[in-house]
Design a protein around this motif. Sequence first.
Motif, short mmCIF file in Angstrom:
data_model
loop_
_atom_site.label_atom_id
_atom_site.label_comp_id
_atom_site.label_asym_id
_atom_site.label_seq_id
_atom_site.Cartn_x
_atom_site.Cartn_y
_atom_site.Cartn_z
N ILE A 1 0.88 -1.11 -0.08
CA ILE A 1 -0.02 0.02 -0.08
C ILE A 1 0.96 1.07 -0.07
O ILE A 1 2.01 1.38 0.81
CB ILE A 1 -0.84 -0.01 1.08
CG1 ILE A 1 -1.89 -1.06 1.20
CG2 ILE A 1 -1.68 1.28 1.15
CD1 ILE A 1 -2.78 -1.41 2.38
N GLU A 2 0.71 2.27 -1.17
CA GLU A 2 1.69 3.26 -1.30
C GLU A 2 1.18 4.81 -1.16
O GLU A 2 -0.17 4.66 -0.73
CB GLU A 2 2.35 2.87 -2.33
CG GLU A 2 1.57 2.96 -3.57
CD GLU A 2 2.36 2.98 -4.78
OE1 GLU A 2 2.60 3.80 -5.77
OE2 GLU A 2 2.82 1.62 -5.14
N LEU A 3 2.26 5.39 -1.23
CA LEU A 3 1.99 6.91 -1.13
C LEU A 3 1.59 7.10 0.38
O LEU A 3 0.47 7.95 0.63
CB LEU A 3 1.05 7.55 -2.19
CG LEU A 3 1.34 7.35 -3.57
CD1 LEU A 3 0.32 7.99 -4.52
CD2 LEU A 3 2.77 8.02 -3.89
N LEU A 4 2.21 6.57 1.11
CA LEU A 4 2.15 6.92 2.50
C LEU A 4 3.14 7.63 3.15
O LEU A 4 4.30 7.66 2.78
CB LEU A 4 1.87 5.50 3.48
CG LEU A 4 0.81 4.60 2.75
CD1 LEU A 4 1.04 3.38 3.41
CD2 LEU A 4 -0.45 5.21 3.06
N ASP A 5 2.99 8.39 4.28
CA ASP A 5 3.93 9.05 5.00
C ASP A 5 4.47 8.13 6.13
O ASP A 5 4.02 7.04 6.34
CB ASP A 5 3.24 10.37 5.69
CG ASP A 5 2.74 11.25 4.71
OD1 ASP A 5 3.45 11.44 3.65
OD2 ASP A 5 1.80 11.80 5.05
N PRO A 6 5.82 8.41 6.70
CA PRO A 6 6.36 7.68 7.58
C PRO A 6 5.70 6.98 8.68
O PRO A 6 5.84 5.84 9.01
CB PRO A 6 7.62 8.48 8.03
CG PRO A 6 7.81 9.31 6.95
CD PRO A 6 6.58 9.64 6.29
N PRO A 7 4.82 7.83 9.56
CA PRO A 7 3.87 7.15 10.56
C PRO A 7 3.07 6.08 10.16
O PRO A 7 2.82 5.15 11.09
CB PRO A 7 3.08 8.38 11.08
CG PRO A 7 3.81 9.55 10.54
CD PRO A 7 4.43 9.33 9.23
N ASP A 8 2.69 5.87 8.74
CA ASP A 8 1.87 4.86 8.54
C ASP A 8 2.60 3.68 7.79
O ASP A 8 2.07 2.36 7.70
CB ASP A 8 0.94 5.13 7.25
CG ASP A 8 -0.06 6.08 7.61
OD1 ASP A 8 -0.67 6.12 8.72
OD2 ASP A 8 -0.36 7.23 6.62
N TRP A 9 4.04 3.77 7.77
CA TRP A 9 4.66 2.61 7.26
C TRP A 9 4.65 1.31 8.13
O TRP A 9 4.65 0.18 7.67
CB TRP A 9 6.34 3.14 7.11
CG TRP A 9 6.24 4.03 5.91
CD1 TRP A 9 5.59 4.38 4.82
CD2 TRP A 9 7.75 4.88 5.64
NE1 TRP A 9 5.97 5.53 4.02
CE2 TRP A 9 7.22 5.78 4.51
CE3 TRP A 9 8.61 5.07 6.07
CZ2 TRP A 9 8.30 6.62 3.89
CZ3 TRP A 9 9.66 6.08 5.75
CH2 TRP A 9 9.29 6.61 4.53
N ALA B 1 5.59 0.25 -1.42
CA ALA B 1 6.35 0.29 -2.28
C ALA B 1 6.80 1.77 -3.21
O ALA B 1 8.01 1.85 -3.64
CB ALA B 1 5.88 -0.27 -3.53
N MET B 2 6.09 2.78 -2.94
CA MET B 2 6.34 4.12 -2.97
C MET B 2 5.94 4.81 -1.90
O MET B 2 4.75 5.52 -1.74
CB MET B 2 5.82 4.39 -4.36
CG MET B 2 6.02 5.99 -4.93
SD MET B 2 7.55 6.26 -5.35
CE MET B 2 7.69 4.96 -6.77
N GLY B 3 6.88 5.50 -1.02
CA GLY B 3 6.66 6.31 0.03
C GLY B 3 6.46 7.86 -0.61
O GLY B 3 7.29 8.30 -1.52
N ALA C 1 13.29 1.88 7.16
CA ALA C 1 11.95 1.29 7.29
C ALA C 1 11.85 0.12 6.26
O ALA C 1 11.03 -0.67 6.18
CB ALA C 1 10.77 2.23 7.20
N GLY C 2 12.88 0.04 5.33
CA GLY C 2 12.79 -0.72 4.27
C GLY C 2 12.18 -0.50 3.30
O GLY C 2 11.27 -1.11 2.48
N ILE C 3 11.78 0.98 3.05
CA ILE C 3 10.96 1.70 1.83
C ILE C 3 11.81 1.74 0.55
O ILE C 3 12.95 2.54 0.71
CB ILE C 3 10.32 2.75 2.24
CG1 ILE C 3 9.80 2.61 3.58
CG2 ILE C 3 9.35 3.21 1.24
CD1 ILE C 3 8.37 1.40 3.62
N PRO C 4 11.47 0.98 -0.42
CA PRO C 4 12.33 0.94 -1.61
C PRO C 4 12.47 2.32 -2.57
O PRO C 4 13.59 2.70 -2.99
CB PRO C 4 12.07 -0.18 -2.62
CG PRO C 4 10.69 -0.39 -2.18
CD PRO C 4 10.28 0.22 -0.79
N ASN C 5 11.48 2.75 -2.39
CA ASN C 5 11.36 4.22 -3.26
C ASN C 5 10.61 5.30 -2.80
O ASN C 5 9.75 5.26 -2.02
CB ASN C 5 10.39 3.88 -4.69
CG ASN C 5 11.04 2.67 -5.41
OD1 ASN C 5 12.02 2.65 -5.88
ND2 ASN C 5 10.10 1.54 -5.59
#
Length: 287
Positions: free
Chosen positions: A68-76, A87-89, A122-126
Amino acid sequence: MALTRRQALRTLAGAAALGSMGAPLVLTSRNRPQFKGRIKHSVCKWCYPNLSVEELAAAGVKMGLQSIELLDPPDWPIVKKYGLTCAMGNGPSRIPDGFNRRENHEWLIPQFKKRIEEAAEAGIPNIICFSGNRNGMDDEEGLENCVIGLKEILPTAEKYGVTICMELLNSKIDHPDYMCDHTEWGVRLVKRLGSERFKLLYDIYHMQIMEGDIIRTIRENIEYIAHFHTAGVPGRHEIDDSQELYYPAIMRAIADAGFDGFVAQEFIPTADDPLESLRRAIAICDV
């Protein structure tokens, strides 16, 4: 983007009554959706305003989503709890105010460096970024300014293994005056930067509006693309046979090109059950 969010709120009214989702679902080999495995499936949260991140994650994992993407850091951490990634922060830039104006670099560069470090932890790739609007600026000047600004953050991206992705958006309907509105301009920027940690987010919906010729363009430029978004044309709704794009063929072209990134659904559902629309879209893209 504001208009589409208002549309989403109208079309999804009354569709959020999922109630408590309970503990994160653990899928077994017997209840895990069976996919061909050629496409990694994601979804953009903003298209489901009546669902919390937790609710969408709980529903998404049951239908085979991996992100689930286009999330800000608190939601990761929420999606991670469900065995998903983002997949896309979200990055700190805004669509109209991006790297094409040097006065924006003063705040963009330090904020992007910080966001890259957060993503890596957080291991977010993009992480997504934007060119910004023209506001009378020549496209060549804007490209050069993007090169100058992005070169300041790419060493950090390379150090931490996070890819910065500039999104291709249409300037005809949704984002008037946006500069990165053609694949050719975006590819020239990627080539100028010459880093594996800067690529394009190719939005199929937006590029169909601006230039069409989707499959050939993808095949010829796949090495410069790190991520895809979908939606139906016209209208940005379901990707079914009500619109002009044939997504099974597009997905086969993406998979046949050896693409190993994510494809994210970014359509605004019109059906009474928006999650059923999402489930059908995933099936359409499973080639």
